[in-house]
Scaffold this motif. Structure first.
Motif, PDB file in Angstrom:
ATOM      1  N   TYR A 177     -31.800   9.189 -58.545  1.00  0.00           N
ATOM      2  CA  TYR A 177     -30.804   8.131 -58.347  1.00  0.00           C
ATOM      3  C   TYR A 177     -31.232   7.163 -57.250  1.00  0.00           C
ATOM      4  CZ  TYR A 177     -27.128   9.901 -61.436  1.00  0.00           C
ATOM      5  OH  TYR A 177     -26.408  10.269 -62.535  1.00  0.00           O
ATOM      6  N   ILE A 178     -31.793   7.695 -56.176  1.00  0.00           N
ATOM      7  CA  ILE A 178     -32.235   6.852 -55.073  1.00  0.00           C
ATOM      8  C   ILE A 178     -33.402   5.970 -55.494  1.00  0.00           C
ATOM      9  CG2 ILE A 178     -33.351   6.901 -52.804  1.00  0.00           C
ATOM     10  CD1 ILE A 178     -31.639   9.364 -52.164  1.00  0.00           C
ATOM     11  N   MET A 179     -34.351   6.539 -56.236  1.00  0.00           N
ATOM     12  CA  MET A 179     -35.520   5.778 -56.672  1.00  0.00           C
ATOM     13  C   MET A 179     -35.139   4.668 -57.637  1.00  0.00           C
ATOM     14  SD  MET A 179     -38.059   6.917 -54.992  1.00  0.00           S
ATOM     15  CE  MET A 179     -39.386   6.110 -55.882  1.00  0.00           C
TER      16      MET A 179
ATOM     17  N   SER B 210     -41.791  12.041 -45.812  1.00  0.00           N
ATOM     18  CA  SER B 210     -43.164  12.557 -45.847  1.00  0.00           C
ATOM     19  C   SER B 210     -43.588  13.063 -44.476  1.00  0.00           C
ATOM     20  CB  SER B 210     -44.116  11.456 -46.324  1.00  0.00           C
ATOM     21  OG  SER B 210     -43.794  11.042 -47.630  1.00  0.00           O
ATOM     22  N   PHE B 211     -43.181  12.352 -43.431  1.00  0.00           N
ATOM     23  CA  PHE B 211     -43.517  12.789 -42.074  1.00  0.00           C
ATOM     24  C   PHE B 211     -42.826  14.103 -41.735  1.00  0.00           C
ATOM     25  CE2 PHE B 211     -43.050  13.034 -37.526  1.00  0.00           C
ATOM     26  CZ  PHE B 211     -44.258  12.574 -37.036  1.00  0.00           C
ATOM     27  N   MET B 212     -41.546  14.216 -42.087  1.00  0.00           N
ATOM     28  CA  MET B 212     -40.783  15.411 -41.732  1.00  0.00           C
ATOM     29  C   MET B 212     -41.318  16.654 -42.416  1.00  0.00           C
ATOM     30  SD  MET B 212     -36.852  14.053 -41.543  1.00  0.00           S
ATOM     31  CE  MET B 212     -36.328  12.952 -40.208  1.00  0.00           C
TER      32      MET B 212
ATOM     33  N   LEU C 254     -31.443  10.942 -41.303  1.00  0.00           N
ATOM     34  CA  LEU C 254     -30.566  12.055 -41.673  1.00  0.00           C
ATOM     35  C   LEU C 254     -30.698  12.376 -43.157  1.00  0.00           C
ATOM     36  CD1 LEU C 254     -28.405  14.009 -40.613  1.00  0.00           C
ATOM     37  CD2 LEU C 254     -26.682  12.286 -41.200  1.00  0.00           C
ATOM     38  N   VAL C 255     -30.721  11.341 -44.000  1.00  0.00           N
ATOM     39  CA  VAL C 255     -30.901  11.549 -45.441  1.00  0.00           C
ATOM     40  C   VAL C 255     -32.283  12.136 -45.718  1.00  0.00           C
ATOM     41  CG1 VAL C 255     -30.989  10.417 -47.687  1.00  0.00           C
ATOM     42  CG2 VAL C 255     -29.295   9.686 -46.008  1.00  0.00           C
ATOM     43  N   ALA C 256     -33.295  11.609 -45.023  1.00  0.00           N
ATOM     44  CA  ALA C 256     -34.663  12.094 -45.227  1.00  0.00           C
ATOM     45  C   ALA C 256     -34.786  13.568 -44.838  1.00  0.00           C
ATOM     46  CB  ALA C 256     -35.639  11.252 -44.410  1.00  0.00           C
ATOM     47  N   TYR C 257     -34.098  13.974 -43.782  1.00  0.00           N
ATOM     48  CA  TYR C 257     -34.157  15.380 -43.350  1.00  0.00           C
ATOM     49  C   TYR C 257     -33.590  16.292 -44.427  1.00  0.00           C
ATOM     50  CZ  TYR C 257     -32.990  19.632 -40.803  1.00  0.00           C
ATOM     51  OH  TYR C 257     -32.859  20.943 -40.406  1.00  0.00           O
TER      52      TYR C 257
ATOM     53  N   VAL D 138     -35.013   2.715 -49.340  1.00  0.00           N
ATOM     54  CA  VAL D 138     -35.715   3.779 -50.053  1.00  0.00           C
ATOM     55  C   VAL D 138     -37.140   3.962 -49.530  1.00  0.00           C
ATOM     56  CG1 VAL D 138     -36.459   4.608 -52.323  1.00  0.00           C
ATOM     57  CG2 VAL D 138     -34.321   3.335 -52.098  1.00  0.00           C
ATOM     58  N   TRP D 139     -37.823   2.839 -49.270  1.00  0.00           N
ATOM     59  CA  TRP D 139     -39.202   2.938 -48.808  1.00  0.00           C
ATOM     60  C   TRP D 139     -39.271   3.632 -47.447  1.00  0.00           C
ATOM     61  CZ3 TRP D 139     -43.778   3.190 -50.617  1.00  0.00           C
ATOM     62  CH2 TRP D 139     -44.898   2.962 -49.811  1.00  0.00           C
ATOM     63  N   ASP D 140     -38.357   3.287 -46.558  1.00  0.00           N
ATOM     64  CA  ASP D 140     -38.314   3.952 -45.259  1.00  0.00           C
ATOM     65  C   ASP D 140     -37.999   5.437 -45.427  1.00  0.00           C
ATOM     66  OD1 ASP D 140     -38.810   1.510 -44.183  1.00  0.00           O
ATOM     67  OD2 ASP D 140     -36.777   1.155 -43.447  1.00  0.00           O
ATOM     68  N   LEU D 141     -37.134   5.757 -46.384  1.00  0.00           N
ATOM     69  CA  LEU D 141     -36.818   7.160 -46.661  1.00  0.00           C
ATOM     70  C   LEU D 141     -38.071   7.939 -47.050  1.00  0.00           C
ATOM     71  CD1 LEU D 141     -34.759   9.483 -47.406  1.00  0.00           C
ATOM     72  CD2 LEU D 141     -34.854   8.549 -49.724  1.00  0.00           C
TER      73      LEU D 141
END
Length: 296
Positions: free
Chosen positions: A113-115, A159-161, A94-97, A151-154
């Motif tokens: 901030y996330i990084m 990138s996929f989305m 959801l965050v990645a989208y 973060v890494w999963d994000l």
């Protein structure tokens, strides 16, 4: 049929031999563990048990599963793996989208901030104090809430989305679909390969995790199987206590078990469930990682 050159043939042979060697080196410890767990405990102490059991017995596994504590630990581990993985994948996706949309206001600030959290953390003591203040100590939610986001999963999912054609989403918007409906009906199904890879990663993480159970829980009812195994491997008195309980539960096979073979049987019993799940996700695994990490 196209002829294979000598150079290509030599390369294929060398490549096959190298891969075979890697497989043998990787599988050998697992095989030795299986062999030891199937061998008589007293006989195993004599040494020389390598390729196959010298005195075959299932007493070690009977002893492992005769202890009710292991079932409780299995339940806790399975519950945290299933619930934690589902929550993590949905929340991170959801965050990645949202962050995959370049028109999102403040997107770069959010990413910075996330990084930062990827490289810096408060440390163990501040984390412990924070968990205490918000009521997560000795609470099952300590396995779920702190691991909801990675973060890494994000980065991989985001990138996929970005590779999903915007035209598909625009067509759905024209039909009146909102962002949450787009996410549930289109984004998640189209992202199945990368989500399957992240699911496998996170499921293995939850299944193998013991540190949070050791540091943030005190109740034995919240003990995970990995913590149970860690205590058996590192604490000789704990292993002897487990062996005594096992001997009392299976008195007929008491002479066929030992702390060492009991540890080996425990390792196999803990490892097999997660190994059994992998083939069902394998077809998505490579595809999801390659697309999610290369395209952007």
């Amino acid at each position: 049929m196209k002829a294979i050159s000598k150079g290509s043939l030599l390369f294929n042979i060398c490549n096959g031999l190298i891969m075979l060697g890697i497989i043998v080196v990787t599988f050998a410890p697992f095989w030795f563990t299986i062999v030891g767990s199937l061998n008589d405990g007293i006989d195993y102490m004599r040494g020389g048990v390598n390729l196959w059991p010298r005195e075959l017995t299932f007493a070690n596994y009977k002893a492992v599963f005769s202890d009710d504590t292991i079932y409780e630990a299995y339940f806790v581990t399975a519950a945290r793996a299933i619930i934690g993985t589902i929550v993590h994948v949905l929340f991170t996706a959801l965050v990645a989208y949202g962050l995959s949309k370049t028109h999102l206001i403040g997107r770069n600030v959010y990413l910075i901030y996330i990084m930062i959290t990827m490289f810096f953390s408060g440390g163990l003591i501040p984390t412990y104090l924070l968990y205490r203040d918000i009521g997560l100590l000795d609470n099952f939610l300590v396995y779920i809430i702190p691991n909801m986001f990675n973060v890494w999963d994000l980065i991989i999912i985001m990138s996929f989305m970005r590779t999903i054609p915007e035209s598909i989403l625009e067509s759905a918007r024209m039909d009146g679909a909102g962002e949450y409906k787009l996410f549930a009906r289109f984004i998640l199904p189209l992202s199945k390969p990368v989500l399957a890879a992240i699911t496998l990663f996170n499921g293995v993480f939850h299944w193998n995790s013991y540190f949070d159970s050791m540091m943030f829980t005190m109740s034995s009812s919240l003990q995970t199987v990995q913590l149970f195994l860690m205590k058996m491997v590192t604490d000789a008195s704990f292993a002897q206590g487990v062996g005594s309980v096992a001997a009392a539960n299976v008195p007929r096979e008491a002479m066929s078990i030992s702390p060492e073979t009991l540890k080996l049987a425990m390792m196999i019993a803990i490892t097999l469930p997660i190994v059994a799940i992998y083939p069902f996700l394998q077809k998505y695994f490579v595809k999801g990682i390659m697309i999610g990490s290369v395209k952007g």
